[in-house]
Motif scaffolding. Sequence first.
Motif, PDB file in Angstrom:
ATOM      1  N   LEU A 244     -13.004  41.997   1.840  1.00 41.47           N
ATOM      2  CA  LEU A 244     -14.403  41.721   0.960  1.00 41.47           C
ATOM      3  C   LEU A 244     -14.318  43.027  -0.177  1.00 41.47           C
ATOM      4  N   GLU A 245     -13.418  44.354   0.452  1.00 41.87           N
ATOM      5  CA  GLU A 245     -13.183  45.246  -0.883  1.00 41.87           C
ATOM      6  C   GLU A 245     -12.618  44.890  -1.618  1.00 41.87           C
ATOM      7  N   LEU A 246     -11.138  44.520  -1.115  1.00 41.54           N
ATOM      8  CA  LEU A 246     -10.239  43.833  -2.025  1.00 41.54           C
ATOM      9  C   LEU A 246     -10.748  42.939  -3.897  1.00 41.54           C
ATOM     10  N   THR A 247     -11.946  42.521  -2.740  1.00 35.63           N
ATOM     11  CA  THR A 247     -12.324  41.025  -3.387  1.00 35.63           C
ATOM     12  C   THR A 247     -13.133  41.616  -4.232  1.00 35.63           C
ATOM     13  N   ASP A 248     -13.609  43.056  -3.923  1.00 34.37           N
ATOM     14  CA  ASP A 248     -15.145  43.706  -4.839  1.00 34.37           C
ATOM     15  C   ASP A 248     -14.235  44.596  -5.815  1.00 34.37           C
ATOM     16  N   ILE A 249     -12.993  44.922  -5.692  1.00 30.30           N
ATOM     17  CA  ILE A 249     -12.411  45.486  -6.798  1.00 30.30           C
ATOM     18  C   ILE A 249     -12.037  44.292  -7.417  1.00 30.30           C
ATOM     19  N   TYR A 250     -11.322  43.478  -7.023  1.00 31.39           N
ATOM     20  CA  TYR A 250     -10.896  42.545  -8.290  1.00 31.39           C
ATOM     21  C   TYR A 250     -12.632  42.641  -9.078  1.00 31.39           C
ATOM     22  N   GLU A 251     -13.926  41.712  -8.144  1.00 30.65           N
ATOM     23  CA  GLU A 251     -14.646  41.851  -9.315  1.00 30.65           C
ATOM     24  C   GLU A 251     -15.181  42.527  -9.888  1.00 30.65           C
ATOM     25  N   GLU A 252     -14.958  43.863  -9.763  1.00 30.64           N
ATOM     26  CA  GLU A 252     -15.342  45.235 -10.376  1.00 30.64           C
ATOM     27  C   GLU A 252     -14.733  45.653 -11.686  1.00 30.64           C
ATOM     28  N   SER A 253     -13.087  45.226 -11.610  1.00 31.28           N
ATOM     29  CA  SER A 253     -11.835  44.923 -12.888  1.00 31.28           C
ATOM     30  C   SER A 253     -10.827  44.109 -12.528  1.00 31.28           C
ATOM     31  N   THR A 254     -11.560  42.836 -13.049  1.00 33.06           N
ATOM     32  CA  THR A 254     -10.625  41.651 -12.784  1.00 33.06           C
ATOM     33  C   THR A 254      -9.693  42.003 -14.606  1.00 33.06           C
ATOM     34  N   ASP A 255     -10.173  41.882 -15.243  1.00 37.30           N
ATOM     35  CA  ASP A 255      -9.526  42.036 -16.406  1.00 37.30           C
ATOM     36  C   ASP A 255      -7.886  43.290 -16.225  1.00 37.30           C
ATOM     37  N   GLU A 256      -9.465  44.190 -15.937  1.00 40.91           N
ATOM     38  CA  GLU A 256      -7.841  45.426 -15.728  1.00 40.91           C
ATOM     39  C   GLU A 256      -6.681  45.084 -14.275  1.00 40.91           C
ATOM     40  N   ILE A 257      -7.496  44.429 -13.725  1.00 41.79           N
ATOM     41  CA  ILE A 257      -6.274  43.960 -12.390  1.00 41.79           C
ATOM     42  C   ILE A 257      -5.279  43.368 -13.548  1.00 41.79           C
ATOM     43  N   ASN A 258      -5.426  41.975 -13.691  1.00 43.41           N
ATOM     44  CA  ASN A 258      -4.589  41.516 -14.583  1.00 43.41           C
ATOM     45  C   ASN A 258      -3.357  42.010 -14.662  1.00 43.41           C
ATOM     46  N   LYS A 259      -4.052  42.855 -15.797  1.00 40.46           N
ATOM     47  CA  LYS A 259      -3.356  43.478 -16.363  1.00 40.46           C
ATOM     48  C   LYS A 259      -2.186  44.222 -16.186  1.00 40.46           C
ATOM     49  N   PHE A 260      -2.903  44.927 -15.214  1.00 40.25           N
ATOM     50  CA  PHE A 260      -1.610  45.829 -14.014  1.00 40.25           C
ATOM     51  C   PHE A 260      -0.545  44.436 -13.759  1.00 40.25           C
ATOM     52  N   PHE A 261      -1.186  43.648 -12.992  1.00 42.00           N
ATOM     53  CA  PHE A 261      -0.682  43.104 -12.340  1.00 42.00           C
ATOM     54  C   PHE A 261       0.670  42.521 -13.304  1.00 42.00           C
ATOM     55  N   THR A 262       0.295  41.583 -14.142  1.00 43.58           N
ATOM     56  CA  THR A 262       1.396  40.706 -15.676  1.00 43.58           C
ATOM     57  C   THR A 262       2.202  42.277 -15.860  1.00 43.58           C
ATOM     58  N   LYS A 263       2.109  43.479 -16.016  1.00 40.87           N
ATOM     59  CA  LYS A 263       3.304  44.988 -16.225  1.00 40.87           C
ATOM     60  C   LYS A 263       3.939  44.535 -15.028  1.00 40.87           C
ATOM     61  N   TYR A 264       2.965  45.278 -13.810  1.00 44.23           N
ATOM     62  CA  TYR A 264       3.766  45.600 -12.500  1.00 44.23           C
ATOM     63  C   TYR A 264       4.839  43.990 -11.996  1.00 44.23           C
ATOM     64  N   GLN A 265       4.674  43.545 -12.483  1.00 44.50           N
ATOM     65  CA  GLN A 265       5.909  42.090 -12.580  1.00 44.50           C
ATOM     66  C   GLN A 265       7.322  42.854 -13.205  1.00 44.50           C
ATOM     67  N   THR A 266       7.470  43.403 -14.805  1.00 46.49           N
ATOM     68  CA  THR A 266       8.684  43.517 -15.352  1.00 46.49           C
ATOM     69  C   THR A 266       9.494  44.397 -14.331  1.00 46.49           C
ATOM     70  N   LEU A 267       8.434  45.446 -12.878  1.00 46.20           N
ATOM     71  CA  LEU A 267       9.048  46.721 -12.727  1.00 46.20           C
ATOM     72  C   LEU A 267      10.329  46.438 -11.861  1.00 46.20           C
ATOM     73  N   PRO A 268      10.899  47.465 -12.745  1.00 44.69           N
ATOM     74  CA  PRO A 268      12.737  46.581 -11.593  1.00 44.69           C
ATOM     75  C   PRO A 268      12.225  47.428 -10.157  1.00 44.69           C
ATOM     76  N   VAL A 269      11.964  46.395  -9.697  1.00 41.26           N
ATOM     77  CA  VAL A 269      11.934  46.776  -7.682  1.00 41.26           C
ATOM     78  C   VAL A 269      11.726  45.302  -7.318  1.00 41.26           C
ATOM     79  N   VAL A 270      12.669  45.649  -5.837  1.00 40.02           N
ATOM     80  CA  VAL A 270      12.615  44.867  -4.668  1.00 40.02           C
ATOM     81  C   VAL A 270      11.110  45.100  -4.079  1.00 40.02           C
ATOM     82  N   ASN A 271      10.289  43.968  -4.367  1.00 44.34           N
ATOM     83  CA  ASN A 271       9.414  44.113  -4.023  1.00 44.34           C
ATOM     84  C   ASN A 271       9.491  43.791  -2.131  1.00 44.34           C
ATOM     85  N   PRO A 272       8.366  44.843  -1.450  1.00 45.83           N
ATOM     86  CA  PRO A 272       8.157  44.073   0.341  1.00 45.83           C
ATOM     87  C   PRO A 272       7.764  43.095   0.494  1.00 45.83           C
ATOM     88  N   THR A 273       8.172  41.607  -0.107  1.00 45.90           N
ATOM     89  CA  THR A 273       7.985  40.633  -0.202  1.00 45.90           C
ATOM     90  C   THR A 273       9.458  39.865   0.047  1.00 45.90           C
TER      91      THR A 273
END
Length: 389
Positions: A244-273
């Motif tokens: 619920l809180e993840l959804t709240d954060i996304y709704e409150e900062s949709t543009d900022e979250i999407n901008k962050f995630f696009t930039k994050y995908q260029t960070l040269p690290v192996v993710n814990p996935t």
Amino acid sequence: MNSDKFLKDIQGKNVNFLIGSGASFGVIPTLWIKSLDKSFEELLTSDDYTEEQKKVLYFIWFELWISKTKILEFDDENETHIQYERFVNNLIDFLNNEGFDKPKRINIFTSNYDTLFEMIFDKVSKDNRLTYFNDGSRGFFKKYMSTENYHLKVSHSGMSDSFQREIPTINLLKIHGSVTWSNNNGVIEVNKKNKIFDKLIKCSNDIKENIRLANIFDDEKLIKLLEYEDTILNGQINEEELKLELTDIYEESTDEINKFFTKYQTLPVVNPTKQKFKDTVFQQHYYQLLRMLSFELEKPDSVLIVFGFSFADEHILEIVRRSIVNPKLKIYVIAFDNDAKSVIEGRLGNLGGNIIEYLPSKNLPDGSQVYGNFTYLNSLFDGKVEENN
């Protein structure tokens, strides 16, 4: 095992370390979320979270873990910093005590992308001018990475003689990438002023500001802006509340979250996935480093010392499992406690016979566990016996 026996067993050998996130505990938190009894990796790979919720999880992952990995200054009050320095000095002493006919090189393979090793190398290098610290990069104003730079033997001769003496070399091989790396026209550039990292910090701060403004009069939120670590890692949140809180954060900062995630995908690290580099340049370097690990473990009289590493990376796990066919290989696995040992044994399987030895191997006289922490690892090198023999 006491220090004397351990040092005798590894002297004159091809010594390699495999170091994971447990080494940096005390500076960077573990991935375990206490209230959920799950790792952050499990959340990021779970089908129970929407893509939008996972984007927010990546923001939290960056905020809680990655943003703390760029470490440039030594803190003489931080125990982890102290143990890192003690460890590097122990390796220097060990190599200096090796005979001229023995290898004077140690490889540190690490899945960590923090800069603790680089910071310590800088700190101790001024007093160890005849030790070569090698992170695989070359250059002056601009430094570029290549695995070819690891295959070096560095020698020194005095002004008055021509006798060549090999000097100690410590190679640092960051298998999962680094916060100091970036792709510069198809080559990996190493720079502590990483533009991608800095932009992600700004994006992260923008998201936090939005959260602050949205929650300024709301004390009911479980994810508190200034208490991320406690509320996520050590709080009482359950998964439904988290979603619920993840959804709240996304709704409150949709543009900022999407901008962050696009930039994050260029960070040269192996993710814990278990998802590896998307960038071809980093992907090629990753597999080259894995091949180097495999090659080192195939050499005669090789030693692998595993510390703070749980073998969650399937590629590394498979390399170590395959290497056990080398009868001249010895593997020391330093497990923090009995639970960690059970996890690692389950992943490595019943292989290797006498090739694998788990440390600490005994309890204290009162029956309490000897913890396989950084102090214990250093005790094996500096002569301080930390377990009952």
